[in-house]
Design a protein around this motif. Structure first.
Motif, PDB file in Angstrom:
ATOM      1  N   GLY A  10       0.785  -1.235   0.000  1.00  0.00           N
ATOM      2  CA  GLY A  10       0.000   0.000   0.000  1.00  0.00           C
ATOM      3  C   GLY A  10       0.813   1.279   0.000  1.00  0.00           C
ATOM      4  N   ILE A  11       1.977   1.252  -0.676  1.00  0.00           N
ATOM      5  CA  ILE A  11       2.850   2.436  -0.646  1.00  0.00           C
ATOM      6  C   ILE A  11       2.266   3.562  -1.512  1.00  0.00           C
ATOM      7  N   THR A  12       2.031   4.685  -0.855  1.00  0.00           N
ATOM      8  CA  THR A  12       1.497   5.858  -1.534  1.00  0.00           C
ATOM      9  C   THR A  12       2.379   7.064  -1.214  1.00  0.00           C
ATOM     10  N   VAL A  13       2.780   7.771  -2.283  1.00  0.00           N
ATOM     11  CA  VAL A  13       3.595   8.980  -2.106  1.00  0.00           C
ATOM     12  C   VAL A  13       3.029  10.074  -2.999  1.00  0.00           C
ATOM     13  N   THR A  14       2.788  11.249  -2.419  1.00  0.00           N
ATOM     14  CA  THR A  14       2.390  12.388  -3.242  1.00  0.00           C
ATOM     15  C   THR A  14       3.377  13.525  -3.036  1.00  0.00           C
ATOM     16  N   PHE A  15       3.672  14.235  -4.115  1.00  0.00           N
ATOM     17  CA  PHE A  15       4.495  15.449  -4.045  1.00  0.00           C
ATOM     18  C   PHE A  15       3.574  16.596  -4.422  1.00  0.00           C
ATOM     19  N   GLY A  16       3.156  17.391  -3.463  1.00  0.00           N
ATOM     20  CA  GLY A  16       2.165  18.418  -3.779  1.00  0.00           C
ATOM     21  C   GLY A  16       0.938  17.710  -4.312  1.00  0.00           C
ATOM     22  N   GLY A  17       0.548  18.042  -5.552  1.00  0.00           N
ATOM     23  CA  GLY A  17      -0.627  17.380  -6.121  1.00  0.00           C
ATOM     24  C   GLY A  17      -0.283  16.144  -6.946  1.00  0.00           C
ATOM     25  N   ILE A  18       1.022  15.869  -7.102  1.00  0.00           N
ATOM     26  CA  ILE A  18       1.416  14.765  -7.985  1.00  0.00           C
ATOM     27  C   ILE A  18       1.392  13.437  -7.247  1.00  0.00           C
ATOM     28  N   HIS A  19       0.682  12.460  -7.816  1.00  0.00           N
ATOM     29  CA  HIS A  19       0.669  11.127  -7.224  1.00  0.00           C
ATOM     30  C   HIS A  19       1.839  10.338  -7.788  1.00  0.00           C
ATOM     31  N   ALA A  20       2.955  10.331  -7.075  1.00  0.00           N
ATOM     32  CA  ALA A  20       4.149   9.633  -7.574  1.00  0.00           C
ATOM     33  C   ALA A  20       3.973   8.123  -7.441  1.00  0.00           C
ATOM     34  N   LEU A  21       3.353   7.676  -6.332  1.00  0.00           N
ATOM     35  CA  LEU A  21       3.063   6.252  -6.131  1.00  0.00           C
ATOM     36  C   LEU A  21       1.668   6.119  -5.530  1.00  0.00           C
ATOM     37  N   THR A  22       0.874   5.207  -6.082  1.00  0.00           N
ATOM     38  CA  THR A  22      -0.467   4.991  -5.564  1.00  0.00           C
ATOM     39  C   THR A  22      -0.664   3.529  -5.194  1.00  0.00           C
ATOM     40  N   ASP A  23      -0.744   3.272  -3.902  1.00  0.00           N
ATOM     41  CA  ASP A  23      -1.074   1.935  -3.406  1.00  0.00           C
ATOM     42  C   ASP A  23      -0.237   0.830  -4.061  1.00  0.00           C
ATOM     43  N   VAL A  24       1.083   0.977  -4.003  1.00  0.00           N
ATOM     44  CA  VAL A  24       1.976   0.019  -4.660  1.00  0.00           C
ATOM     45  C   VAL A  24       2.288  -1.168  -3.736  1.00  0.00           C
ATOM     46  N   ASN A  25       2.108  -2.358  -4.273  1.00  0.00           N
ATOM     47  CA  ASN A  25       2.455  -3.596  -3.559  1.00  0.00           C
ATOM     48  C   ASN A  25       3.535  -4.329  -4.349  1.00  0.00           C
ATOM     49  N   LEU A  26       4.525  -4.798  -3.633  1.00  0.00           N
ATOM     50  CA  LEU A  26       5.596  -5.548  -4.301  1.00  0.00           C
ATOM     51  C   LEU A  26       6.227  -6.501  -3.300  1.00  0.00           C
ATOM     52  N   THR A  27       6.445  -7.740  -3.729  1.00  0.00           N
ATOM     53  CA  THR A  27       7.038  -8.739  -2.848  1.00  0.00           C
ATOM     54  C   THR A  27       8.272  -9.325  -3.504  1.00  0.00           C
ATOM     55  N   LEU A  28       9.367  -9.291  -2.753  1.00  0.00           N
ATOM     56  CA  LEU A  28      10.617  -9.859  -3.247  1.00  0.00           C
ATOM     57  C   LEU A  28      10.883 -11.157  -2.498  1.00  0.00           C
ATOM     58  N   LYS A  29      10.893 -12.258  -3.244  1.00  0.00           N
ATOM     59  CA  LYS A  29      11.049 -13.570  -2.609  1.00  0.00           C
ATOM     60  C   LYS A  29      12.536 -13.879  -2.374  1.00  0.00           C
TER      61      LYS A  29
END
Ligand SMILES: Nc1ncnc2c1ncn2[C@@H]1O[C@H](COP(=O)(O)OP(=O)(O)O)[C@@H](O)[C@H]1O
Ligand SMILES: [Mg+2]
Length: 254
Positions: A10-29
């Motif tokens: 659920g990684i979410t990052v915004t810069f001002g109004g810019i959605h740089a990352l929205t609800d990112v899921n990633l798994t490294l095995k």
């Protein structure tokens, strides 16, 4: 069940109004090379910064071997084995390669060496064959007595990779390792990633060179505009119409 080496949810990052990352899921095995690809502006660098701890996400959790590391600073994450190659350039620029390698082997084993060991002569002798093997594996044997500051770009990149592997990371972040290398140096580095890391160290690989990505990756996550478009095997990614469409709409750079 064993925890994933690295788990982002659920990684979410915004810069001002810019959605740089929205609800990112990633798994490294464990033991996997996981590539992160996507056109410029997709959010790859932002995600790597969230992982290394340089950037705090608005939402979401980063777990290293199951442990929530959100509140840890970059050096604390590095100490737990989450390494980014450029953090490893703890190279002593004015001492020869073989000495640099020896020092990092000793640092790696410091906890295991007794005080007696450290005072006894011969510790470096014990490492001589390991130093020679590392120089050989990374095609640096003829540079053993050279200082890092006078290495070529390709030699330097191979030395950085060697130092990364000696540090025995729990997760290694490779952020565009091939950038700026000649074709021959890139081929050599891909071969070393393949032989020295694959199946051993979990790697998150951000790379523009698609030939390298498809030959190295066990799994690929494709990002577009801050969203995960698809995570799958190289085969699945290659055959995905969605991915092809994303490539075509941004064919200048992928
Ligand atoms: N420090 C920042 N301030 C404002 N916007 C940023 C910043 N860093 C990245 N961005 C924006 O976030 C988005 C993702 O960028 P980035 O993570 O650099 O993508 P990539 O590495 O995939 O090219 C882009 O729209 C970019 O302009
Ligand atoms: Mg980037």
């Amino acid at each position: 069940m064993a925890h994933p080496a690295l788990d982002l949810s659920g990684i979410t990052v915004t810069f001002g109004g810019i959605h740089a990352l929205t609800d990112v899921n990633l798994t490294l095995k464990p033991g996997q090379i996981h590539a992160l690809i996507g056109p410029n502006g997709a959010g790859k660098t932002t995600l790597v910064s969230v992982l290394s701890g340089e950037l705090k996400p608005d939402h979401g959790t980063v777990r290293l071997s199951g442990e929530n590391i959100n509140s840890l600073k970059p050096y604390q994450r590095a100490r737990r084995g989450l390494l980014r190659t450029y953090q490893l350039t703890a190279l002593f620029q004015h001492i020869p390669l073989k000495q640099n390698i020896l020092l990092s082997l000793e640092a790696r084993d410091r906890a295991r060496l007794s005080i007696g060991d450290l005072f006894r002569f011969g510790v470096s002798k014990r490492y001589a064959s390991e130093v020679a093997e590392i120089l050989e594996n990374f095609k640096l044997t003829d540079k053993a007595d050279v200082v890092p500051s006078s290495l070529s770009h390709g030699d330097r990149r191979r030395l950085e990779l060697a130092m990364a592997i000696i540090a025995n990371p729990s997760v290694l972040l490779l952020d565009e390792p091939l950038a700026g290398l000649s074709t021959a140096d890139a081929v050599a580095l891909v071969e070393m990633i393949q032989h020295q890391l694959r199946g051993k160290t979990p790697v998150l690989l951000v790379e523009h060179d698609m030939d390298a990505v498809f030959s190295l990756a066990d799994e690929i996550t494709v990002m577009v505009n801050g969203n995960v478009l698809l995570t799958g095997s190289p085969e699945e990614v290659r055959n995905s119409e969605e991915v092809q469409a994303a490539y075509l709409s941004d064919e200048d750079d992928f």
